[in-house]
Design a protein around this motif. Sequence first.
Motif, mmCIF file in Angstrom:
data_model
loop_
_atom_site.group_PDB
_atom_site.id
_atom_site.type_symbol
_atom_site.label_atom_id
_atom_site.label_comp_id
_atom_site.label_asym_id
_atom_site.label_seq_id
_atom_site.Cartn_x
_atom_site.Cartn_y
_atom_site.Cartn_z
ATOM 1 N N ARG A 146 2.546 -9.031 2.779
ATOM 2 C CA ARG A 146 2.641 -7.651 2.341
ATOM 3 C C ARG A 146 3.582 -7.598 1.133
ATOM 4 N N GLU A 147 3.116 -6.928 0.093
ATOM 5 C CA GLU A 147 3.883 -6.889 -1.135
ATOM 6 C C GLU A 147 5.276 -6.311 -0.892
ATOM 7 N N GLY A 148 6.272 -7.062 -1.380
ATOM 8 C CA GLY A 148 7.650 -6.626 -1.215
ATOM 9 C C GLY A 148 8.280 -7.068 0.095
ATOM 10 N N TRP A 149 7.494 -7.728 0.971
ATOM 11 C CA TRP A 149 7.993 -8.182 2.270
ATOM 12 C C TRP A 149 8.084 -9.706 2.270
ATOM 13 N N THR A 268 -1.339 2.149 -3.261
ATOM 14 C CA THR A 268 -0.219 2.490 -2.370
ATOM 15 C C THR A 268 -0.642 2.407 -0.903
#
Length: 929
Positions: A146-149, A268
Amino acid sequence: MSEINEKVKIGEVTNKRVITAAELAYLCYFAVMLGAKAVGLYEGQMLYNICLVIGAALFACKIALTKHNIVEYLIIVLLMALGAVVYLQSGEKSLLIYFTMMLGIKGVSTDRLFKVGGAIWLTSFVTLYVLSVVGIIPEFSFSLLREGWPIILRHSLGYPHPNTLHASYFVLVAFLLYLTRNLSKKYIVAISVVLLLGNGYVFMYSVSRNGFLMVCIYLFLHLYLYLRSKRTKIEDFMLMALLPLGIIAIVGIPLLTTGDVFEWINTTLAGRYEYTRYYLTHEPLKLFGIESIAVPDSRFVIDSSYVYLIFRLGIVSFILMLVLMVAALYDAIKNDRKAEISLLISFYLYGVLELFLFNQSFKNLTFVFMGLFIFKKTARFDSKAISVLNLDKFKISLPFGKTEKTPIIPLNIWLCSAILLVLIGVITSLLYVAIVPYPSDIYLPRSEEKTSGDGIETYLTSEQVKELKKTGVMIRGYVDETTPVYRMQSSSVAKMERIRYTFSYGLWAGAIACLIFLFTWTAKSRLRHIKRNKTIGPDYKETVLIVHNYYRIPGGEDVVVANEKRMLEEHGHKVVTYFRNNDDVKEGGFWHKLALAFSTIFNIRTYRNICRIIEKEKVDIVHVHNTVAIISPAVYIAGINMDVPVVQTVHNMRFVCPNGVCYINDHVCENCIKYGLKASLVHNCYRNSKLQTMAMVMTMNLHRMIRTYSYLNFICLTDFNKEKLMTIKQINPDNVFIKPNFTRQEHSFVPYDKRKNQIVYAGRLEKKKGVDLLLQAWMKLGDKAPRLILCGSGELEGWCKEYIENNELTTVEMKGQVPNDEAKKIIGDSLAMIHPTQLYEGFPMTIAESYSMGTPIIASDIGNVGSLVDEGISGIKFKSNSVVSMAKAVETFMEKPIHLPEEYLTKYSEENNYLMLKTIYETVRKNGN
């Protein structure tokens, strides 16, 4: 139709221990269908198909056994026909299944339904969690990208998918919040906090943002509704608007937005809008649903209940369900059913993000309330209700379901077990961190690593696995040396697993310790109960433990305790005593007072001593008179935990007022009853001390919070006493008895024509006793005043002498403090006794003594004293704070003296009192704690 009948018809069954055949059929249906999904059965499995057949048969029985009017039968036929048409066109039977949930609800108690459902769901949730953790059933996990994770594992803990795990926890929260909806606000807040902590723990494994967010929204909405005493119309409008706004967001916006705006929102929401637009526009939507369409790739899935509803189940179903959902919510808001409002809105909003509302998951509890709404409206039709099968007389009396509110395990035991859980949990987690080496690596099987691409393929022998584990390396899913495992290059995977293990080991250890504690306490409690389960009858003489804390200044309570002890012993009871005296408390500084304040809340010494006495003396009844300040309410907890009935005689207003008299600054005060106990801190009501008042308030609030008073049996001296006591909501009226004090008739009755022309006052000379008003009334009577005898001493003794002398009140004689025997003789020689009290009082012994000697009462019309005087029969009452009214009452009495009826001579006799007390003891022993 009456309100009672309507409640019975639409789901509020009044008799909690009787169940009809129709209701039993529906509960069995609900248990089968919910249980099938709770244990993980799914479409295509033979066992699931068997459950569907059993559920359908039970639903048919429920409909046949329930009385419906013609409109209801028509609705049932039309809705089931719609479900069948949708199934034939789309191949989806979920609407049929949910319609059975909705249409079978008539005449079923929602409380009972949610208890059955909650028990099934909680049991399955915990069972799947335990079985997956110990490895008995497969535990599905995979890497999160997951992007940013960071790269971490997502766990399902026995469920098919991590999102399903969190959705299941959401449903569990719904069951628990609805079942606890009638508790006080404090308990609702506490339960919400615990469920929020559970939400965090589940999220730690599922990493489901939607699930975590929706449980948080549910809990905060639930708290908002309960803590908000009254909502405005704007607030209600906003609550109603949440459903249409959610549907517009997931169904409308994907069709209306284009270009960069669409791309930004779609990115998003991880592609949701792209998939939604595809399903809604690739082929024309149909009235009764679409079975399937070709999709570009496996990413294109439906993950919104409303998209699923309009696409798979059709436009007709979509419109019908929206109408029912809005109508059910409107009805709940209109009637301010808070738990129902929060449940409906939370499920509706969850459906925007997840699929389970209209598929075969059987998790959508809102259909229950939609069914209740339908039958509430159809009940207004006057057509005759008939049933296919008439088994009205077939009812089952349940062996459980006690009507009292007191749970089997006392709340203080639950509190102790919770403290034990936290304590053992923290210690275990700290030990795990200290003992187990920090993991430098983690190896995963292919099934868990494949989505990340972060793992390095590695082959390990069993010896290598053992050596690596000794160094703290985590190895999951190892099979043998020919099956590869993958060493994760990202350290975040091992770190997160370390965190999960740390919390989980603490939780498991704490939970095991908690269960052992609860099991041990319950086993000991039941064993003690069996040992003491003697035959209860008029011939059995209970062993009574009398508990009393003496005040520094002796009072009427001490006399009552001595009298009851002697009375019980003379009637053959074994009486054991536990007495403490406030004179034993030595004066000290701040820290000494602070220690005393805490012991006032709970005195450990008292608890141990009472438990020891109960065990040693085989006590049947613990009879408490006063606990302030040394004994403390610890005596209640001891009796409750030892499973011995506790009886508390209410001598004053101590349970509703910290100073015990509802009197402050020369006037009656009920602020603590009206506004809560915190009101006493304004005036430092207890001994004019902020610290001691705070200690009293903390004591009373603590034991209200843990519901100590709900386990007690109370003896009130008057109906007025009971009325004030019942302002404490948790007290069960069935556990409150009326029994006045008693006195012995030690002097012979003096005929009225041989009595002296005098009126007597016997009591302390204090302002709150109305002595100053009494002398002013005698001053006002002048020559009409009979002789007044004042027996007693107190703070106004000097003032009284001065007032009598200055105003030349020759008809007033002060006797000072006289022995009780002499006071009784004076009362017996007098025409009447006057009681000008300005406060509620308890049960003045002088009143019982006056009646026993045939002397009527002239009394204030306030509190217990006023309730003990029957106007014109046993005496005369006057306005409590009025000199004029008092003088007029005395004048009226002298003009037309009252001769006390004969029954009052024995009304407060010892023999009558013993019979009342023995009956109370027998009753509380039968009922148990």
